[in-house]
Design a protein around this motif. Structure first.
Motif, PDB file in Angstrom:
ATOM      1  N   LEU A 160      22.570   7.310  15.612  1.00  0.00           N
ATOM      2  CA  LEU A 160      23.612   7.133  16.628  1.00  0.00           C
ATOM      3  C   LEU A 160      24.442   8.400  16.791  1.00  0.00           C
ATOM      4  CD1 LEU A 160      24.858   3.510  15.826  1.00  0.00           C
ATOM      5  CD2 LEU A 160      23.332   4.238  17.651  1.00  0.00           C
ATOM      6  N   GLY A 161      24.619   9.110  15.730  1.00  0.00           N
ATOM      7  CA  GLY A 161      25.408  10.334  15.816  1.00  0.00           C
ATOM      8  C   GLY A 161      24.664  11.474  16.495  1.00  0.00           C
ATOM      9  N   THR A 162      23.345  11.449  16.413  1.00  0.00           N
ATOM     10  CA  THR A 162      22.553  12.538  17.019  1.00  0.00           C
ATOM     11  C   THR A 162      22.011  12.170  18.404  1.00  0.00           C
ATOM     12  OG1 THR A 162      20.596  11.699  15.856  1.00  0.00           O
ATOM     13  CG2 THR A 162      21.873  13.448  14.785  1.00  0.00           C
ATOM     14  N   TRP A 163      22.484  11.085  18.936  1.00  0.00           N
ATOM     15  CA  TRP A 163      22.050  10.685  20.292  1.00  0.00           C
ATOM     16  C   TRP A 163      22.765  11.585  21.294  1.00  0.00           C
ATOM     17  CZ3 TRP A 163      23.677   5.681  23.301  1.00  0.00           C
ATOM     18  CH2 TRP A 163      22.934   5.611  24.482  1.00  0.00           C
ATOM     19  N   LYS A 164      22.081  12.616  21.758  1.00  0.00           N
ATOM     20  CA  LYS A 164      22.709  13.638  22.594  1.00  0.00           C
ATOM     21  C   LYS A 164      23.039  13.143  23.995  1.00  0.00           C
ATOM     22  CE  LYS A 164      20.244  17.341  20.173  1.00  0.00           C
ATOM     23  NZ  LYS A 164      19.302  18.493  20.312  1.00  0.00           N
ATOM     24  N   GLU A 165      22.252  12.212  24.497  1.00  0.00           N
ATOM     25  CA  GLU A 165      22.404  11.822  25.911  1.00  0.00           C
ATOM     26  C   GLU A 165      23.445  10.724  26.126  1.00  0.00           C
ATOM     27  OE1 GLU A 165      18.189  13.029  24.907  1.00  0.00           O
ATOM     28  OE2 GLU A 165      19.643  11.538  24.170  1.00  0.00           O
ATOM     29  N   ARG A 166      24.225  10.384  25.096  1.00  0.00           N
ATOM     30  CA  ARG A 166      25.068   9.192  25.189  1.00  0.00           C
ATOM     31  C   ARG A 166      26.129   9.307  26.275  1.00  0.00           C
ATOM     32  NH1 ARG A 166      25.970  11.436  19.966  1.00  0.00           N
ATOM     33  NH2 ARG A 166      27.987  12.477  19.730  1.00  0.00           N
ATOM     34  N   MET A 167      26.753  10.459  26.383  1.00  0.00           N
ATOM     35  CA  MET A 167      27.812  10.584  27.380  1.00  0.00           C
ATOM     36  C   MET A 167      27.240  10.695  28.795  1.00  0.00           C
ATOM     37  SD  MET A 167      30.771  10.210  26.171  1.00  0.00           S
ATOM     38  CE  MET A 167      30.085   8.952  25.098  1.00  0.00           C
TER      39      MET A 167
END
Length: 1342
Positions: A930-937
């Motif tokens: 969850l912390g390395t999910w780059k596309e979240r924003m």
């Protein structure tokens, strides 16, 4: 250049683009002097002088080409340079072959420049004349310019002199004289003079008959010699009528007319044969027929006069029969014409033979006359003599000398040797032959009979059949010749089949057409007709070797309508099916054989559907056939099934190719009408399997069409037939090897794609049927490497193999389905399959193009949190984000609105996966993922852009749910990235509010969506703002409309409330967040939402919240505007306890900054309104009282709030008496209501609902009384008495709060008694109003 060569099409093309040119051309700029000059600026006078003397050219001629690059016509426009006059425009002439005429030079542009031209065209759809543009085909090809000369030199220049030779001068003189003569005789005045002379005959003349004859001769001669050659013939019809009138009144004129043409064939030759004008030829032919009709009564007995006078045994020469009648002499002359000089004009002979045919139709005497002069021989010899020199004669096999020529192939005759003008000739000959019949014998002359039936292989019949000239009457001619003569019929049939064998397939078409006509008379026709059907059927298979396709198609056309042909073909079915349906090398022959088998079934719908079906590989839907038709079908189907073992001989691709069995299996599939046919296949299952494995399944052939057709049949025969499926799953060898099937996944080769698009659905559909019936086979197949290969290499290409991918996903669903009673081992296998397949998709799918496959796979494979856990740990969120990005882009294209369902499902899958990740966020690997999910924003930003009235509720709901989870897990990032977007949206809307748009925006009357453009915003945008003008009617007046508004805006305001509460909890209540909460609250005023009030109440009472944000809120002008709007326009909001409590807290903090000039006027307005209600309350109904109580309660609460912070300097003295009077009325009403409630309670005693109402009523009253008590106290007392939230954080996950109207109507009884429900509803407002009035009076008195 007007011509170019297209290197793409490799063809020469004409350039029709616009190209203009001047009348006067200045070439100075293109000279070496101008191009090489160092001085860029010249003296204008010197330049003009130089140009005028040396470099100016005048246009003197244009050559124009009209047509295309392959052909066309040239003509010219030339200027007259000799007869020039000063001050006048030059004359131009157009030279077009022999036509020379003056031309207007102003039309040079339209005639020579090329380009496009526009014309009006009628459009039947719009019922209007539309402009239609197209390129001109005429344009200038060559330009001629002449150098200009100085004026003095031009004046002194002598006129050119031309010297002509004596021969040329004489030719010009004669041509001019002929022109003058033609001009005079074709002049209208001369034509009118001739009309006057020929039409007006005085009746006082001494010998009128002679004059009539002279007039007829003059008019006939003038018309036939002169008028028909005129270019324009407007009076031709009147002249023909005049000639007809003369011939009707003067039989001598008729005789003269025919005698003249019998002596001199000029008119028949020039007009009837050589004239290119068909109308003129038809006119002359009708005139001749009319004249013969006029003379028939007197002359018909004279046609054969010498034969009638002399003894029957005396033979008279044919040339002597013409002596007694002008008609016979004329007809004889006509027949002699085609013997000499008619061949070059053979295409103009339609009217010639029509004249002879109409003459023969006049009666028996006319036909006998034509027979007596051997007209058949003359016409046949003419026809045979007009053939090409390289004519190839078809001979009989009986002649041993011609064996070497058996292999000769007769080429198709050229079109010029097959003129349609000879059709009447065939009709005439057929009629003459039949008219010669006496009893059972033809009385034709020896020469006539010889020319028709003599020679080797009947050359006359052969030629006219091959040329395709009037096949119908050729058939009639054969019927006439062969009646009572079966031997001749056999010879003619033999000639036809020999001709088919010696000609190419295209040239054989007329012969097959004739065969179809010959077999039409089955069991009928005139007596003595030979059995042509039997004769033809006995010879048909002999030519099947050389023309198999034509023979099979001919039999297929005959079997439905000819019982003899049907019986013959069906009886010999064993001998021809395999050679033509399977083993033949030509696919067209195999298709024709399949259609012949279908045509044997006596059912029209079954036959027609075979040719009209989009795919013959699909089984025909169940039909209701007659027992006879079903019997024939089963006979054919059984034969085809028996051939399965023989089909193995034709599967070797190196010898037979890959398509010999396509028509065979397609026909098998087509015969599957019902379960009966499917069950008939069961005994032959092993033959089919041995055919498929290994000869078709294992060879590495990319497009084996035999395998494709076999699998289609196998799948169709197993559909809805579990017995056939059981044969597969019960056979160990089949279940072990059926998954081994070579498939080439070349996604760039169009041929392979088209092949797989048909073959793969059948193959995987067959496997699906087996899995549905056998759990053990399902587990075995799930672990097979070929299925994992298919999931990896085929399902990502759903657009290319849509049906096959659907079948694969159906298999996948079967592989993961858990059934009761499954062992732990099976469950572990299912879990391992899901994990392996998920990892396969997460690793192999392209990130931006396989969203369809990803959604379909996740829909099946993600079933529990273990699956979601696996997806998160293997960068599944990034895959989902990539797919969402692609879908988001496609969704906002007008042509891609079909992705809405996929978009909703993808967001729902992402929501479930992300929520699972939140649940297990304490696990290290989940936390890292969850912390390395780059596309979240970026994902969240795109979700925000889907929140607008252009998207349906289902999509918005999924966006809200996922956004809430993202905001709660990444609060600070969301505040940093999302708050500016939302804040900008509301600020832009406030500055320039737009009209409410979007098909899903709440409206009282929903408008239909006219087109796709209406259901897409101009660009992706957040648009959930609400302007007060967008509300069509105030809250509480339309329950349905209120519900639509709540359903649309409530989720959004709930999301904003959660966002703000999250900001408070993480100590990020920044100015944009506070301002956003105020903007959203201001827009929600007409909706009476309480989110804003409850949020800031909780912040106010929270010890952990930063109190500076309250100061910041109170200093914002937007907040001041919010309070002013509530006080001025929406005082009903104060009926809500939470809103009332909020105003009690915050009004003292900002009252000095609001209503600067409207404080006292507002107090007076409220007081005046209450005083006015005093008179209205006297005669009001219960419903009206409810409305008044609601409005008055809000007004009094605003008044109390205003008085508590700033007592008014002066207030109306009538207010207190009015309040007391209203209070007394309310008390009176309460007493009446309580009495009614008591009666209702007594009626409802014993029911389960009777005790609930007082409890609910007490509960509601308690809430309202608490709120009223709070409103009556001072601000400090209120702060002490309010229930404080002592938690460290503001509650985030609050349940949705209803609006004021919803709270007021929340008390509902379970009873069906309307009186009780109505009374309970009234209790809320009337009792609250009583309490508010009492509090107000206490304050006023104090």
């Amino acid at each position: 250049m007007r011509y170019t060569f297209n290197m793409v099409t490799m063809m020469k093309e004409k350039v029709n683009t616009h190209f203009s040119f001047p009348f006067k051309l200045d070439m100075y700029g293109y000279t070496e002097e101008a191009l090489m000059s160092d001085n860029k600026v010249h003296d204008e006078d010197e330049k003009k002088s130089e140009s005028s003397t040396k470099y100016l050219y005048n246009l003197i001629g244009v050559t124009v080409h009209t047509g295309t690059a392959d052909g066309g016509h040239y003509y010219s426009f030339i200027r007259d340079r000799i007869h020039r006059k000063e001050g006048k425009q030059d004359k131009w002439f157009m030279f077009n072959d022999a036509e020379v005429k003056s031309f207007d030079s102003t039309q040079i542009a339209s005639e020579c420049f090329g380009g496009e031209m526009t014309t009006k065209t009628y459009d039947s759809v719009t019922d209007k004349f539309m402009d239609f543009s197209f390129e001109k085909t005429h344009s200038a090809y060559m330009l001629f310019y002449e150098r200009c000369e100085p004026d003095e030199a031009a004046k002194n220049k002598p006129l050119p002199k031309f010297e002509l030779s004596k021969e040329l001068a004489e030719w010009i003189w004669k041509d001019n004289m002929q022109f003058q003569q033609d001009k005079n005789i074709f002049d209208h005045a001369y034509v009118n003079l001739m009309w006057s002379m020929c039409s007006f005959i005085p009746t006082t003349l001494p010998e009128p008959k002679i004059v009539q004859l002279m007039a007829a001769q003059l008019s006939t001669t003038f018309v036939l010699e002169t008028l028909i050659h005129a270019k324009e013939k407007p009076t031709m019809l009147q002249w023909i009528e005049l000639m007809t009138k003369h011939f009707n009144t003067c039989s001598a004129a008729c005789e003269w007319f025919l005698d003249f043409m019998a002596r001199d064939d000029c008119w028949p030759m020039q007009i009837l044969i050589k004239c290119p004008n068909q109308i003129v030829r038809q006119m002359f032919q009708r005139l001749c027929v009319h004249v013969i009709q006029q003379l028939r009564d007197r002359h018909s007995p004279l046609y054969l006069h010498p034969m009638l006078e002399d003894d029957e045994d005396v033979e008279i020469a044919a040339e002597e029969i013409e002596n007694y009648s002008c008609v016979s002499r004329f007809i004889k002359r006509l027949l002699s014409i085609i013997e000499h000089g008619a061949k070059p004009h053979i295409k103009h002979l339609t009217e010639y033979f029509s004249l002879l045919y109409n003459f023969a139709r006049m009666g028996k005497l006319e036909s006998d006359f034509l027979l007596s002069i051997e007209a058949i021989t003359i016409m046949a010899n003419f026809y045979l003599g007009s053939k090409a020199p390289d004519y190839v004669e078809v001979v009989s096999d009986d002649d041993p000398d011609e064996d070497d020529e058996e292999e000769d192939v007769v080429s198709l005759t050229e079109e010029k040797y097959r003129p349609a003008s000879l059709e009447k000739m065939i009709t005439l000959i057929a009629m003459l032959v039949e008219s010669s019949r006496v009893d059972r014998r033809l009385t034709l002359a020896q020469s006539d009979l010889a020319v028709l039936t003599g020679g080797k292989s009947f050359p006359f019949l052969f030629q006219q059949i091959r040329d395709g000239i009037n096949i119908r009457h050729t058939c009639n001619l054969i019927f006439s010749l062969c009646r009572h003569n079966q031997r001749l019929a056999e010879q003619i049939v033999r000639m036809i089949f020999l001709s088919i064998g010696k000609t190419n397939p295209e040239a054989a078409q007329p012969f097959f057409k004739l065969l179809s006509m010959l077999v039409e008379l089955v069991g009928g026709g005139p007596p003595g007709m030979p059995p042509f059907t039997t004769l033809i059927l006995h010879n048909i298979w002999e030519v099947a070797e050389c023309s198999p396709q034509q023979c099979l198609e001919w039999l297929a056309a005959q079997t439905p309508r000819n019982r003899i042909a049907h019986s013959y073909v069906l009886q010999n079915i064993e001998s021809w099916v395999e050679p033509f349906l399977i083993s033949h090398n030509n696919p067209r022959v195999r298709n024709s054989a399949a259609f012949l088998l279908v045509s044997l079934v006596p059912d029209n719908h079954f036959r027609q559907a075979f040719r009209s079906a989009r795919s013959i590989h699909s089984p025909q839907k169940e039909l209701r056939m007659s027992p006879d038709a079903l019997s024939v079908l089963h006979q054919i189907y059984s034969l085809l099934l028996r051939l399965l073992c023989r089909a193995r001989l034709y599967v070797d691709s190196n010898v037979h190719g890959t398509g010999k069995l396509v028509s065979y299996f397609a026909l098998l599939s087509y015969c599957l009408l019902s379960r009966t046919e499917k069950l008939m296949f069961s005994p032959y299952f092993s033959d089919l399997w041995e055919l498929f494995q290994p000869k078709l399944s294992e060879p590495a052939i990319s497009t084996n069409h035999n395998k494709q057709a076999l699998l289609l049949f196998w799948y169709n025969v197993c559909c809805d037939c579990p017995e056939n499926v059981k044969l597969i799953v019960d056979n160990v060898s089949v279940t072990k090897n059926i998954a081994f099937n070579y498939i080439l996944a070349d996604h760039d080769d169009q041929e392979v794609i088209l092949f797989n698009r048909v073959m793969l659905p059948a193959y995987y559909g067959l496997l699906r049927l087996c899995c549905q019936q056998s759990p053990s086979f399902t587990r075995q197949l799930a672990g097979h490497q070929n299925l994992q290969w298919a999931f990896k290499n085929l399902t990502p290409y759903a657009s290319q193999y849509a049906t096959a991918v659907d079948e694969l996903f159906c298999l996948m669903k079967l592989f993961v389905t858990k059934r009761p009673g499954m062992s732990d081992q099976e469950l572990r296998e299912i879990s391992n399959f899901k994990r392996a397949t998920l990892l396969c998709y997460l690793e192999c799918l392209e990130r931006n193009s396989c969203w369809t496959t990803l959604i379909s796979a996740f829909r099946i494979l993600i079933d529990d949190n273990n699956d979601r856990y696996c997806v998160i740990c293997n960068q599944g969120l990034s895959r989902l984000a990539d797919a969402f990005s692609t879908l988001h882009m496609m969704y906002h294209e007008a042509t891609a609105c079909h992705v809405l369902g996929d978009l909703i499902e993808l967001i729902a899958i992402t929501y479930s996966v992300f929520k699972c990740g939140k649940f297990y966020s304490d696990h290290k690997e989940i936390k890292v993922a969850l912390g390395t999910w780059k596309e979240r924003m970026d994902f969240a930003r795109k979700l925000l852009l889907l929140l607008n009235p252009y998207n349906p509720e289902e999509l918005r709901h999924e966006c809200y749910e996922l956004l809430k989870e993202i905001v709660m897990y990444y609060p600070k990032e969301c505040i940093q990235h999302l708050i500016p977007i939302i804040h900008h949206s509301h600020m832009s809307f406030k500055k320039s509010p737009v009209t409410a748009s979007g098909p899903y925006f709440p409206r009282r009357v929903q408008h239909s969506m006219l087109n796709k453009a209406n259901i897409r915003p101009p660009c992706p945008e957040l648009q959930m703002c609400l302007h007060h003008n967008h509300i069509e009617i105030a809250l509480g007046n339309d329950d349905v409309y209120d519900q639509c508004l709540n359903e649309f805006f409530l989720p959004y305001h709930s999301f904003i409330d959660l966002f703000c509460r999250t900001s408070v909890n993480v100590n990020c209540m920044t100015e944009p967040v506070i301002h956003l909460s105020v903007l959203v609250a201001y827009e929600a005023i007409p909706l009476h939402f309480t989110w804003f009030a409850e949020l800031w109440k909780d912040i106010y009472h929270s010890e952990a919240a930063d109190k500076n944000c309250i100061k910041l809120l109170c200093s914002m002008p937007a907040f001041h505007e919010y309070i002013e709007t509530v006080f001025l326009d929406e005082r009903l909001m104060l009926n809500n306890a939470a809103v009332h409590s909020f105003f009690c807290i915050f009004l003292p903090k900002v009252y000095s900054m609001i209503l600067e000039n409207s404080w006292n006027p507002l107090v007076n307005t409220i007081a005046t309104s209450i005083i006015a209600d005093r008179t209205e309350i006297d005669n009001c109904s219960p419903q009206q009282l409810l409305s008044i109580a609601t409005r008055m309660n809000g007004d009094l609460r605003v008044l109390l709030l205003m008085c508590s912070v700033m007592p008014p300097k002066q207030i109306s003295s009538m207010l207190t008496p009015a309040l007391k009077y209203i209070l007394q009325k309310c008390h009176d009403y309460q007493k009446k209501r309580n009495q009614k409630l008591k009666v209702v309670d007594e009626k409802s005693e014993g029911t389960a609902d009777s005790d609930e109402i007082p409890a609910k009523k007490a509960k509601i009253r308690s809430q309202e009384e608490d709120a009223d008590d709070k409103s009556a106290k001072t601000n400090n007392d209120k702060n002490d008495d309010d229930d404080d939230d002592d938690d460290d954080k503001v509650d985030v996950e609050r349940s949705p709060q209803p609006s004021t109207s919803q709270q007021s109507e929340s008390v509902q009884s379970n009873t069906d008694d309307n009186i009780l429900r109505h009374a309970t509803r009234q209790t809320n407002f009337v009792d609250v109003l009583v309490k508010t009035i009492e509090s107000t009076l206490q304050i006023f008195e104090s």
